[in-house]
Design an enzyme around this catalytic site. Structure first.
Site, PDB file in Angstrom:
ATOM      1  N   GLU A   1       0.711  -1.092  -0.088  1.00 29.38           N
ATOM      2  CA  GLU A   1      -0.005   0.156   0.032  1.00 29.38           C
ATOM      3  C   GLU A   1       0.944   1.159   0.008  1.00 29.38           C
ATOM      4  O   GLU A   1       0.380   2.395  -0.320  1.00 29.38           O
ATOM      5  CB  GLU A   1      -0.908   0.022   1.292  1.00 29.38           C
ATOM      6  N   GLU A  22       8.537 -21.700   6.677  1.00 29.51           N
ATOM      7  CA  GLU A  22       8.838 -20.645   7.747  1.00 29.51           C
ATOM      8  C   GLU A  22       9.906 -21.141   8.702  1.00 29.51           C
ATOM      9  O   GLU A  22      10.287 -20.653   9.755  1.00 29.51           O
ATOM     10  CB  GLU A  22       7.547 -20.396   8.826  1.00 29.51           C
TER      11      GLU A  22
END
Length: 297
Positions: A81, A112
């Site tokens: 954004e 992960e």
């Protein structure tokens, strides 16, 4: 793992499956609101993180984001954004997401835990001294995120650790620890809920504060916006008109002279030539307020 608060049983978990829809949703909403309330104690730390991020970007450096799973998604959402909201190009905000683009379509847990993947992603990101990296992990112990944080510290990168467990490794090893102590989840261990909600709001606050420090926000307007489509052109014109006091036609005329860049268009609409607008913005470090004051002096 059972000792982690994020993995403990929430007092409102029992019988959740048997409740009516409205009652179950009310419990879930209450848990989200409780998690959100844990952002307030972290405000000072969030402000310190925003200041570090702004200093890196102002100095020509970069702001990295790192995480895995739900925490990685929150990091990615904020990073994506920044271009549209504050005009910060994506090359200045690299994202280290465990598993890369493929994991966005099919998330797997194994990535992960892979330190080699974290090392490769860190090398590819190219973060160096003077940069800042936001490392997110609900448990504060995700191997991928911890490796990125460790490599960043070794490279002289400022590490902001955002985690939901007090005393966790990520917070201990960060230059700026941000604790969002959200505790257990109503759906046991599902940190995409309360923990991620708190992370998302903390990131929203951090990036907006950073935008203010960089001069990319003025009176709540996104003044570093560059209009490149019809919707953004209308938004940019409203911003120019709102700040300068001109009408929409004048605002659009000013934007045409600046290629859609809002900051110089505001000054042009307020009476400056294109050359003076650029000069005043250079003198003010890109901040609209001082530039307008100089123009009106």
């Amino acid at each position: 793992m059972a000792d982690r608060p994020t993995e403990a049983r929430h007092p409102h978990s029992a019988g959740l499956h048997a409740l009516s829809g409205p009652d179950a949703l009310s419990r879930l909403l209450d848990a989200q609101l409780a998690a959100l309330s844990m952002v307030r104690p972290a405000i000072a730390a969030i402000d310190a993180a925003a200041t570090a991020a702004a200093e890196s970007l102002r100095g020509g450096g970069r702001l990295g984001y790192a995480g895995a799973g739900s925490s990685g998604l929150m990091a990615l959402a904020d990073a994506l954004e920044l271009a549209g909201t504050f005009g910060i190009p994506p090359r200045r905000t690299p994202v280290l997401f465990a598993g890369g683009a493929g994991a966005l379509l099919h998330m797997t847990g194994a990535v992960e835990d892979d330190p080699a993947l974290a090392r490769a992603d860190f090398r590819a990101a190219g973060l160096v001294r003077g940069d800042t990296v936001l490392c997110l992990s609900a448990s504060g112990s995700t191997p991928y995120t911890l490796v990125v944080a460790a490599l960043a510290r070794e490279a002289g990168v400022t590490v902001v650790g955002i985690a939901n467990v007090a005393g966790s490794a990520l917070l201990r090893d960060s230059d700026i620890p941000v604790l969002l102590d959200t505790g257990p989840e109503v759906v046991n261990g599902s940190t995409r809920m309360g923990a991620a909600t708190a992370q998302k709001v903390a990131l929203n606050m951090l990036s907006v504060r950073m935008g203010c420090l960089l001069g990319h926000v003025h009176d709540g307007y996104m003044v570093n916006l560059v209009a490149d489509n019809a919707k953004l052109t209308e938004r940019a014109a409203r911003i120019v008109a709102g700040i300068s006091g001109c009408d929409m036609d004048m605002a659009k005329h000013a934007l045409r002279q600046t290629g859609g860049a809002v900051k110089p268009a505001v000054l042009i609409a307020a009476g400056a030539s294109a050359e003076r607008a650029e000069a005043e913005l250079t003198n003010s470090g890109g901040a609209i307020g001082p530039a307008l004051a100089a123009l009106n002096a």
